[in-house]
Design an enzyme around this catalytic site. Sequence first.
Site, PDB file in Angstrom:
ATOM      1  N   SER A   1      13.840   7.191  -0.550  1.00  0.00           N
ATOM      2  CA  SER A   1      14.120   5.893   0.084  1.00  0.00           C
ATOM      3  C   SER A   1      15.547   5.412  -0.165  1.00  0.00           C
ATOM      4  O   SER A   1      16.114   4.687   0.645  1.00  0.00           O
ATOM      5  CB  SER A   1      13.100   4.837  -0.363  1.00  0.00           C
ATOM      6  OG  SER A   1      13.162   4.614  -1.744  1.00  0.00           O
TER       7      SER A   1
ATOM      8  N   THR B   1      10.852   1.571   3.143  1.00  0.00           N
ATOM      9  CA  THR B   1      11.872   1.722   4.187  1.00  0.00           C
ATOM     10  C   THR B   1      11.756   0.589   5.209  1.00  0.00           C
ATOM     11  O   THR B   1      12.749   0.099   5.731  1.00  0.00           O
ATOM     12  CB  THR B   1      11.739   3.091   4.880  1.00  0.00           C
ATOM     13  OG1 THR B   1      11.774   4.087   3.864  1.00  0.00           O
ATOM     14  CG2 THR B   1      12.861   3.338   5.863  1.00  0.00           C
TER      15      THR B   1
ATOM     16  N   GLU C   1       1.903   7.186   4.307  1.00  0.00           N
ATOM     17  CA  GLU C   1       0.478   7.290   4.017  1.00  0.00           C
ATOM     18  C   GLU C   1      -0.339   8.064   5.048  1.00  0.00           C
ATOM     19  O   GLU C   1      -1.234   8.817   4.686  1.00  0.00           O
ATOM     20  CB  GLU C   1      -0.100   5.881   3.884  1.00  0.00           C
ATOM     21  CG  GLU C   1       0.770   5.061   2.949  1.00  0.00           C
ATOM     22  CD  GLU C   1       0.063   3.905   2.321  1.00  0.00           C
ATOM     23  OE1 GLU C   1      -0.846   4.142   1.529  1.00  0.00           O
ATOM     24  OE2 GLU C   1       0.417   2.767   2.625  1.00  0.00           O
TER      25      GLU C   1
END
Lengths: 743, 285, 165, 81
Positions: free
Chosen positions: A477, A518, A701
């Site tokens: 990230s 993000t 995810e």
Amino acid sequence: MTVATKPRPYKYVGTRPVRHDGLEKVTGKARFAADLNMTAQLHGAFVRSPHAHARIISIDTSKAEAMPGVKAVVTGADFPNLDIKHPEFDTAVNIMARDEALYNGHAVAAVAALSAKQAKAAAAAVEVHYEALPAVLTIEEALADDAPIANFKNRTLFTKDTEPSNLASINQFDRGDIAAGFAQADIIVEREFTTTAVHQGYIEPHACVADCGQDGKVTIWASSQGHFAVRSKTADSLGWSTDRIKVIPAEIGGGFGGKTTIYLEPVAALLSQKAARPVKLVMTREEVLRATGPAPATKIHAKLGATTDGTLTTLASTMYFDNGSTKGYSALTGAMSVASYKLPNLELHAIGTVTNTPRSAAYRAPSAPQAAFAVETLIDEIAQHLNLDPIELRLKNAVVEGDLTAMGVPHPKIGFVETLEAIKNSDHYNSPIPKGAGRGVATGFWFNIGEQSSATVNLNEDGTAAVITGSPDIGGSRASMALMAAEELGLAVDRITPIVADTESVGFTDITEGSRATFATGMAVVNACRELISELQQRAATIRGVDIEQVEWVDGTAQIEGQDPLSIAEITALAKKTGGPLTATASLNAAGAGPSFAVHVADVAVDEETGVAKILRYTAAQDAGTAIHPSYVEGQIQGGSVQGIGWALNEEYIYDSNGEMENASFLDYRMPVASDLPMIDPIIVEVPNPSHPYGVRGVGETGIVPPIPTLANAIADACGVRMTALPMSPPRLLAALNQRNGN
Amino acid sequence: MKYLAPTTVDEALEVLRGDPTSQVFAGATDLIPQIRAGRPEPAVLIDLKRIKRLVGLNHNNAKWVVGAATPTSTITANEAFIAAFPGLTEASGLIGSDQIQNRSSWGGNLCNASPAADSVPALIANNAYVVVASNSGERTVKVADVVVAPGRTSLRADEFVVEFLLDDPPPHSADAYLRLIPRTEMDIAVVGAAAAVTLQGNQIAKARIVLGAVAPTFVRVHEAEAALTGQTINDNTLAAVAQAARCAANPIDDKRGTIEYRRQVAGVLAKRAVILAAQRAQGAS
Amino acid sequence: MQRTHVNCTVNGDQVDFLATDDTSLLNALRDELGLISVKEGCGTGDCGACTIVVDDKINCACLMFAPEAEGLTITTVEGMALGEQLHPLQQTFLEGAALQCGVCTPGFLVAAKALLDRNPDPTETEIRYALAGNLCRCTGYDKIIRATQEAAVQMQTSKQRGAST
Amino acid sequence: MAVVHLQADHRRFTNGQNVITVEGNTVGALIDELEHRYPGLGHLLTDGASVAINGELIPNGIFERVEASTEVHFIAPIAGG
């Protein structure tokens, strides 16, 4: 491969620069929590319950305290008792048992000594007198009429109940009329599915160092997904004020949801306070598996109806999710994750149970993979019965903007159809199925969340920049933050240094979870950059003696008609003379998180004599909104896929009859190794999220949701057996094949 | 704990005589995890890898002498050995990852006395012997007679294995080893099956079939051997091999597999190992 | 408690340290020599995060007793780059995004280098089996395999170039 | 005044009703009014629910202004991993 809805208008966003923290990680210099050492540091060790459920009658620490090198011992008595309604009540109890040990491996005391070996020896000398209590280890046992209570402090969420129970939560979602819906259906399929607990399996065991000063303030170095949450949970568990705790983020060696909660930090802080020396706590792998959060085991009954043209009419499902020793939302999120189809009639019962097994924790799209296993299997069966292409059937029913989620809220702009089409058009899906193999398809969905983030952007004197956030970087990230800042400022990405700052050096930021870093922290970075650009325009106006309205910011420079443009470096060089340092901070509670959809396809061969399933080819498409750094978006897709593959095929918690985990090692908790897998071909679909300046959805995810049903469906295609229990390990698959053969 | 690294067999024996609770080790790939898991710590650790006789392979007069502490990666890199014992090479190469292969040894694999050890069924199928040293001298023991129960060997506390002895296989012979693990690497055998066969024309003149991980110790499947001897490889003989292997298996249910599964797969792997060994023997001189 | 004075060569340097006899080499390298790249992921040889080279062969440092290191030559990822010049594998791992959290990365780099030193042109399957002793939970291995393939190509090319000049 | 959509779980407080018109200028005021009408429900909506306004999840719902036509959904909390 990337499928975008329109051409990319960006200069930096969407490129693949080398990540800023990469060099340290390939040269071995990166410091994870276990790599930190303080002067005069002590080492800690835990005493853990050998019982799945026991009353703690007494703890005698005197022998341990008298052992060589021992400097401090703590037990539950050293921690405050939180009100049962306190939001962190369960976290605090899980960190250190009070009067009741809730699972085999539950911490009951901890020791700090000069060496790790001394601490271990002293921990073994702590005498705990237990009264063993009846334990419940499975969903069935928890639900039995005469079931013993697994946790006397548990109260069922979402009810008015005030008595202890083995139910963690009870929820229901519905719409339409399921009786009418099933009556309207031409085909109905119904099955029961079971899955065992599985672990997140991060390679770095939990670790921290705490150093408590004479002033009562503690500094904690922690590997976590959110150091602000480490601070607040530590404060709550100890009854301390937040200002007594500073948490410095170490590099984190994987989390996947498992490091959104804490296990060690309050214990280390208290040991450090007692010993007046820094204390380091590092879990062994066995401790990680025995005493940190797995994902819930489940038992799901599902019934799905469709008309002959493939229109899904009705879904009815009762889903039990086992939370382990304390309550949680797992059942709820599992049930809510069934949201990918229009389904006019829906009734979902979501029931969480409590058992004497480790407290479950979030694991990548928590609870969605289990629910998808059930629903995506039934959809596959319907496609098979109706002789419809499984992608076409899903396209026919796929939700689009405005269709309702399971909880009744309409979907915002989403890219499910585009993702289905990406697989439909993929080389993999259009290739012949290898001889003797089967092909499976399944989809997945995750909500994604916003929450609170902060960012500060500092411009240095020479025009380089530091982007400071509070989001621990678990998958690249920092590079994404730098890319968005580069795009905003028009500054080359290698002139930007992204930093994850401690709890006292940047504004409050929620955990890196829910695919939010993000998205939400990125938004804070963009906002800070935009504020900085207005300031840069103002400074340029001052330097050139014009009105700010005459200054335009284009491609990293201040443009004034008829004059040479001013670069950032030229403006920062004059900062002292134009008003001082150039810095901007933004904080927000982000709204508008965009759901992400994934569609996977796999070719699987089954050795019908041994039950071994081998994946020959795997392709995973996912809607990223916009891929800020495509390599790390692909990495998220590939990593999620392989975690799902492990869950599908071999990973499982195995307990003996006393509730002791039998396979608490990486030898017997079988995560996939490199030779188990083919390449995982990622397809990034880009349907930008209108609520984010760059269209980010968050990709962490969803990738773990489709693999289980994808492989189950491929196995069904390969050999005609429907696997309804996980893992689909060789013994289970062979037993199913024997049954098919009538043996 | 005290660490000692003797350089001769006699030195090691002297330490053992002084403290019979001492633990000899080569790769420690089983020992260290066992100590971590709570097995009592030995007072003295005797590292055998510095004893020259225990490390290396020798091939002389149609006999192989392999040091008990030789890393399995050294064994499986020896071209002549691979040609002579492809199955034993496979079995040795399956003991863990490349990292483990550089530490694991036949001596350790055997003396750890796990019925799931990969190299042992293949060693037994090849009729291997071990030379065992003790203060009263050296003796030669069949590998098949070393493991008597899970975690227990027939060796006395003051003895240790020095080297393995193997005869070159007779002409038209070959071996094979197959194991079933849920993953492709990094697992303990759920079932292992070794076969060594000698052909006479199309017929099997001699066969040895040994199973691992399906009983408290390794199981020689005499009935399967009898079913093959004097026969060609065909569906009937293979079915007999599988049936005999299933019957010979006496497995347990545990975290790695079920009784039913192990029994059934023992038959499958025994059959496949015989097919593979026979194919190789056909190509062998 | 028995302590042994151990002399060995680590990343090209002659070093010595005192180690309690039952200490793992992993702990000695980390605590006595500060080589923090050697990570403990399991302590039982099942994850490869502590992979090091010992006399040209890869080992799990957690499965060695520290005194065993006497006289041996040990290399960790700290010794992989030549000064500021990264090893081709380190470069391709960086450029190919073959790491996410990075905790398994040192072990993978050491194991991959050992593979390419022994087999400069491995197939995908050979790479997968050679790295099967190293667990990664973030990447799904795909980019690690590709980065290793890419490094092999680069090393072959530069060797050929070196040979032709 | 707004149109409030409740989940099945909330209906046990509202005699089965799931769409209710409620007086109030903010989400917080709606919750207060719902608690007044259906004791116990307000607590559930404050601690155990996320809020969506006209289809968009609103992170800090209670101070959000609502109008007569505003559609307010109280839904289960969502987290992540």
